[in-house]
Design an enzyme around this catalytic site. Structure first.
Site, PDB file in Angstrom:
ATOM      1  N   GLY A 169       2.784  54.752  41.007  1.00  0.00           N
ATOM      2  CA  GLY A 169       3.063  55.928  40.178  1.00  0.00           C
ATOM      3  C   GLY A 169       1.906  56.907  40.182  1.00  0.00           C
TER       4      GLY A 169
ATOM      5  CG  ASP B  30      -4.864  58.457  41.446  1.00  0.00           C
ATOM      6  OD1 ASP B  30      -5.463  57.902  40.495  1.00  0.00           O
ATOM      7  OD2 ASP B  30      -5.337  58.546  42.590  1.00  0.00           O
ATOM      8  CG  LEU B  31      -2.810  55.818  35.668  1.00  0.00           C
ATOM      9  CD1 LEU B  31      -2.826  54.459  34.972  1.00  0.00           C
ATOM     10  CD2 LEU B  31      -2.016  56.819  34.826  1.00  0.00           C
TER      11      LEU B  31
ATOM     12  CG  HIS C 158      10.572  68.596  37.894  1.00  0.00           C
ATOM     13  ND1 HIS C 158      10.819  69.315  36.745  1.00  0.00           N
ATOM     14  CD2 HIS C 158      10.169  67.366  37.467  1.00  0.00           C
ATOM     15  CE1 HIS C 158      10.574  68.566  35.681  1.00  0.00           C
ATOM     16  NE2 HIS C 158      10.171  67.371  36.096  1.00  0.00           N
TER      17      HIS C 158
ATOM     18  CG  ASP D  74       7.422  61.590  34.665  1.00  0.00           C
ATOM     19  OD1 ASP D  74       7.583  60.818  35.629  1.00  0.00           O
ATOM     20  OD2 ASP D  74       6.286  61.935  34.271  1.00  0.00           O
TER      21      ASP D  74
HETATM   22  C1  LHQ Z   1      -4.236  52.487  40.293  1.00  0.00           C
HETATM   23  C2  LHQ Z   1      -2.975  52.743  39.751  1.00  0.00           C
HETATM   24  C3  LHQ Z   1      -2.655  54.058  39.363  1.00  0.00           C
HETATM   25  C4  LHQ Z   1      -4.788  54.680  40.050  1.00  0.00           C
HETATM   26  C5  LHQ Z   1      -3.085  50.667  40.221  1.00  0.00           C
HETATM   27  N1  LHQ Z   1      -3.593  54.988  39.520  1.00  0.00           N
HETATM   28  N2  LHQ Z   1      -5.147  53.462  40.435  1.00  0.00           N
HETATM   29  C6  LHQ Z   1       3.542  61.791  36.372  1.00  0.00           C
HETATM   30  C7  LHQ Z   1       2.923  63.043  36.233  1.00  0.00           C
HETATM   31  C8  LHQ Z   1       2.694  63.655  35.044  1.00  0.00           C
HETATM   32  C9  LHQ Z   1       2.729  63.128  33.888  1.00  0.00           C
HETATM   33  C10 LHQ Z   1       2.850  61.797  33.542  1.00  0.00           C
HETATM   34  O1  LHQ Z   1       3.474  60.836  34.268  1.00  0.00           O
HETATM   35  C11 LHQ Z   1       3.711  60.810  35.537  1.00  0.00           C
HETATM   36  C12 LHQ Z   1       4.355  59.631  36.000  1.00  0.00           C
HETATM   37  C13 LHQ Z   1       3.717  58.283  36.047  1.00  0.00           C
HETATM   38  O2  LHQ Z   1       3.844  57.686  37.060  1.00  0.00           O
HETATM   39  S1  LHQ Z   1       2.932  57.647  34.686  1.00  0.00           S
HETATM   40  C14 LHQ Z   1       2.711  55.935  35.136  1.00  0.00           C
HETATM   41  C15 LHQ Z   1       1.502  55.732  36.017  1.00  0.00           C
HETATM   42  N3  LHQ Z   1       1.412  54.368  36.502  1.00  0.00           N
HETATM   43  C16 LHQ Z   1       1.030  53.350  35.727  1.00  0.00           C
HETATM   44  O3  LHQ Z   1       0.775  53.471  34.575  1.00  0.00           O
HETATM   45  C17 LHQ Z   1       0.874  52.008  36.424  1.00  0.00           C
HETATM   46  C18 LHQ Z   1      -0.570  51.574  36.402  1.00  0.00           C
HETATM   47  N4  LHQ Z   1      -0.745  50.365  37.199  1.00  0.00           N
HETATM   48  C19 LHQ Z   1      -0.398  49.144  36.774  1.00  0.00           C
HETATM   49  O4  LHQ Z   1       0.129  48.952  35.720  1.00  0.00           O
HETATM   50  C20 LHQ Z   1      -0.684  48.005  37.701  1.00  0.00           C
HETATM   51  O5  LHQ Z   1      -1.692  48.382  38.595  1.00  0.00           O
HETATM   52  C21 LHQ Z   1       0.572  47.559  38.518  1.00  0.00           C
HETATM   53  C22 LHQ Z   1       1.555  46.900  37.558  1.00  0.00           C
HETATM   54  C23 LHQ Z   1       1.212  48.735  39.221  1.00  0.00           C
HETATM   55  C24 LHQ Z   1       0.128  46.531  39.585  1.00  0.00           C
HETATM   56  O6  LHQ Z   1      -0.646  45.503  38.971  1.00  0.00           O
HETATM   57  P1  LHQ Z   1      -1.498  44.483  39.891  1.00  0.00           P
HETATM   58  O7  LHQ Z   1      -0.662  43.996  41.001  1.00  0.00           O
HETATM   59  O8  LHQ Z   1      -2.112  43.516  38.961  1.00  0.00           O
HETATM   60  O9  LHQ Z   1      -2.629  45.408  40.574  1.00  0.00           O
HETATM   61  P2  LHQ Z   1      -3.952  46.012  39.904  1.00  0.00           P
HETATM   62  O10 LHQ Z   1      -3.658  46.506  38.532  1.00  0.00           O
HETATM   63  O11 LHQ Z   1      -5.083  45.080  40.073  1.00  0.00           O
HETATM   64  O12 LHQ Z   1      -4.179  47.330  40.825  1.00  0.00           O
HETATM   65  C25 LHQ Z   1      -4.806  47.234  42.107  1.00  0.00           C
HETATM   66  C26 LHQ Z   1      -5.729  48.445  42.239  1.00  0.00           C
HETATM   67  O13 LHQ Z   1      -4.916  49.629  42.193  1.00  0.00           O
HETATM   68  C27 LHQ Z   1      -6.700  48.547  41.068  1.00  0.00           C
HETATM   69  O14 LHQ Z   1      -7.899  49.092  41.566  1.00  0.00           O
HETATM   70  P3  LHQ Z   1      -9.213  48.139  41.738  1.00  0.00           P
HETATM   71  O15 LHQ Z   1     -10.252  49.089  42.221  1.00  0.00           O
HETATM   72  O16 LHQ Z   1      -9.489  47.520  40.425  1.00  0.00           O
HETATM   73  O17 LHQ Z   1      -8.800  47.127  42.782  1.00  0.00           O
HETATM   74  C28 LHQ Z   1      -6.043  49.553  40.158  1.00  0.00           C
HETATM   75  O18 LHQ Z   1      -6.961  50.254  39.337  1.00  0.00           O
HETATM   76  C29 LHQ Z   1      -5.405  50.493  41.154  1.00  0.00           C
HETATM   77  N5  LHQ Z   1      -4.257  51.178  40.578  1.00  0.00           N
HETATM   78  N6  LHQ Z   1      -2.290  51.581  39.712  1.00  0.00           N
HETATM   79  N7  LHQ Z   1      -1.443  54.376  38.875  1.00  0.00           N
END
Ligand code: LHQ
Length: 261
Positions: free
Chosen positions: A64, A66-67, A88, A143
């Site tokens: 999703g 990039d946070l 969009h 969204d």
């Molecule tokens: C990440 C991310 C990420 C950066 C993993 N960004 N680095 C759009 C536009 C405008 C307004 C608002 O909304 C939106 C739409 C959206 O998409 S909002 C939702 C955004 N996405 C999320 O909140 C998901 C965040 N990620 C997670 O919950 C987990 O990473 C998932 C469940 C996807 C995967 O979990 P795991 O398999 O345990 O992997 P991990 O968490 O260890 O992630 C691996 C790496 O990827 C890690 O980096 P690191 O350097 O520690 O290895 C994470 O920081 C990075 N990463 N998602 N969205």
């Protein structure tokens, strides 16, 4: 064309667009979102391309938005403009695309990454695919089309459950719920997806484009209007060379050769 955040290739009339920021599980930053838009436009304009497969490099489909972008934007961010200008148009382009699209979900699909998969016509998955409407977990709401596509695909109650809890849905459950059309062992995912994509690429392109629009229309309109729309499309389809040639091929006991005319 050289892309920085995606890979684009065409083989056997199938364009494969692979999101390529595997270190973040293919988190969507502006560069990637723009490149995805351009690649879909390119595939649309390329007469050689008849099917598009969207997938991710590495162990994720897409995590999703990039946070990091949020973290560094501070008070400057304008989410409304970001959605209007970037998400969009991409979702509309993907959903309105006149050729079949397949999301090959190779790993986790979260937030807007899941929305991208939902905007494709078909979703196929490997057994390590996972789906989460992650928005609520960071205090946001669905969204990028999730609230449109999700209840249509899996029903109202399950859509609410996924969006309100942010629960992780595994591949087997996704298949059972109709969130994915096919599920294969991870090792077979690419090969099986290619078979499906090539099968569609050998189909009647004009009819396939009309079928997409017809089914979408039928989902949102009453029967009497849908019957009229079916009739209009059928008149157009019946006039194509592809249809006439396929009927001849049937009686000659030959496979049809569809040229998109
Ligand atoms: C990440 C991310 C990420 C950066 C993993 N960004 N680095 C759009 C536009 C405008 C307004 C608002 O909304 C939106 C739409 C959206 O998409 S909002 C939702 C955004 N996405 C999320 O909140 C998901 C965040 N990620 C997670 O919950 C987990 O990473 C998932 C469940 C996807 C995967 O979990 P795991 O398999 O345990 O992997 P991990 O968490 O260890 O992630 C691996 C790496 O990827 C890690 O980096 P690191 O350097 O520690 O290895 C994470 O920081 C990075 N990463 N998602 N969205």
């Amino acid at each position: 064309m050289a892309y920085q955040t995606i890979n684009y290739s065409v083989e056997r009339r199938v364009a494969t667009i692979a999101m390529n920021r595997p270190e973040t599980l293919n988190a969507l930053n502006d560069d990637m979102l723009r490149e995805l838009y351009d690649a879909i436009k390119l595939a649309d304009r390329d007469a050689e391309v008849r099917v598009v497969v969207l997938t991710g490099q590495g162990r994720g489909f897409s995590s999703g938005q990039d946070l990091n972008t949020f973290q560094h934007a501070g008070e400057q961010r304008d989410i409304g403009a970001h959605l209007d200008q970037i998400y969009h148009p991409l979702i509309q382009r993907l959903a309105g695309f006149n050729k079949p699209t397949i999301a090959m979900v190779n790993g986790v699909a979260a937030g807007a990454g899941m929305s991208l998969a939902l905007a494709c016509d078909l979703r196929v998955a490997g057994d390590s695919a996972r789906f989460t409407q992650a928005f609520v977990r960071i205090g946001l709401v669905p969204d990028s089309g999730s609230s449109y596509f999700l209840p249509r695909l899996i029903g109202y109650a399950r859509a609410l459950e996924m969006t309100m809890t942010g629960m992780m849905v595994d591949a087997a459950t996704a298949l059972q719920w109709g969130l994915v059309n096919r599920l294969w062992p991870q090792d077979h995912l690419a090969e099986e997806t290619t078979c499906l994509a090539v099968e569609l690429a050998e189909g009647a392109p004009l009819a396939l484009g009309m079928i997409k629009r017809e089914i979408a229309y039928g989902f949102a309109h009453p029967l009497h209007e849908t019957l009229e729309r079916e009739k209009d499309f059928q008149i157009q389809a019946a006039e194509t060379e592809d249809h006439k040639q396929a009927v001849q091929a049937f009686f000659q006991k030959q496979p049809p050769m569809f040229r998109g005319r």
